[in-house]
Design an enzyme around this catalytic site. Structure first.
Site, mmCIF file in Angstrom:
data_model
loop_
_atom_site.group_PDB
_atom_site.id
_atom_site.type_symbol
_atom_site.label_atom_id
_atom_site.label_comp_id
_atom_site.label_asym_id
_atom_site.label_seq_id
_atom_site.Cartn_x
_atom_site.Cartn_y
_atom_site.Cartn_z
ATOM 1 N N VAL A 97 0.695 -0.930 -0.136
ATOM 2 C CA VAL A 97 0.229 0.371 -0.128
ATOM 3 C C VAL A 97 1.121 1.000 0.378
ATOM 4 O O VAL A 97 1.675 0.969 0.756
ATOM 5 C CB VAL A 97 -0.536 0.070 0.741
ATOM 6 C CG1 VAL A 97 -2.008 1.165 1.235
ATOM 7 C CG2 VAL A 97 -1.740 -1.320 1.240
ATOM 8 N N HIS A 101 3.382 3.923 5.822
ATOM 9 C CA HIS A 101 2.925 3.157 7.327
ATOM 10 C C HIS A 101 4.389 2.260 8.335
ATOM 11 O O HIS A 101 4.789 1.159 8.162
ATOM 12 C CB HIS A 101 1.608 2.147 6.676
ATOM 13 C CG HIS A 101 2.182 1.137 6.299
ATOM 14 N ND1 HIS A 101 1.916 1.572 5.045
ATOM 15 C CD2 HIS A 101 2.382 -0.331 6.419
ATOM 16 C CE1 HIS A 101 2.591 0.832 3.989
ATOM 17 N NE2 HIS A 101 2.261 -0.483 5.307
#
Length: 116
Positions: A97, A101
């Site tokens: 993704v 993160h």
């Protein structure tokens, strides 16, 4: 926010997730494909595709992400035993993704040969 980014949708409560923490700068939620008994993602609310696109103005945000990961590790009862924080960058780094993160992994002894 990027409309086609699943993490942006989770941050905006437009996609389902088990959110464990959220403030004006970051959101933390359970990974849907856990690689450890505890596998939580800590993401900036600002859409930054990867650490490669972070700038000097993001320094405080990046530090805040680390401190929130520490806070969550304490809340999950793994801080004293140890845990791992991982940031995958780019295709060869295993990033799936493209929204920066941290993977917070713990709850068991983690092998150094396993990649996320």
């Amino acid at each position: 926010m990027t409309a086609d980014c699943i993490f942006c949708q989770i941050i905006a409560h437009e996609a389902p997730a088990e959110i464990l923490y959220q403030d004006e700068r970051v959101t933390a939620f359970q990974d849907i494909h856990p690689a450890a008994p505890i596998h939580i993602l800590v993401v900036p609310n600002k859409h930054i595709p990867s650490i490669n696109e972070a700038s000097e103005e993001d320094a405080a945000l990046l530090g805040h992400m680390q401190l929130i990961a520490q806070k969550i590790a304490k809340e999950q009862g793994i801080a004293s035993r140890g845990y791992r924080l991982i940031t995958n960058v780019g295709n060869e780094g295993g990033q799936v993704v493209y929204h920066l993160h941290l993977h917070l992994l713990g709850g068991k002894r983690l092998s150094f040969t396993r990649y996320i």
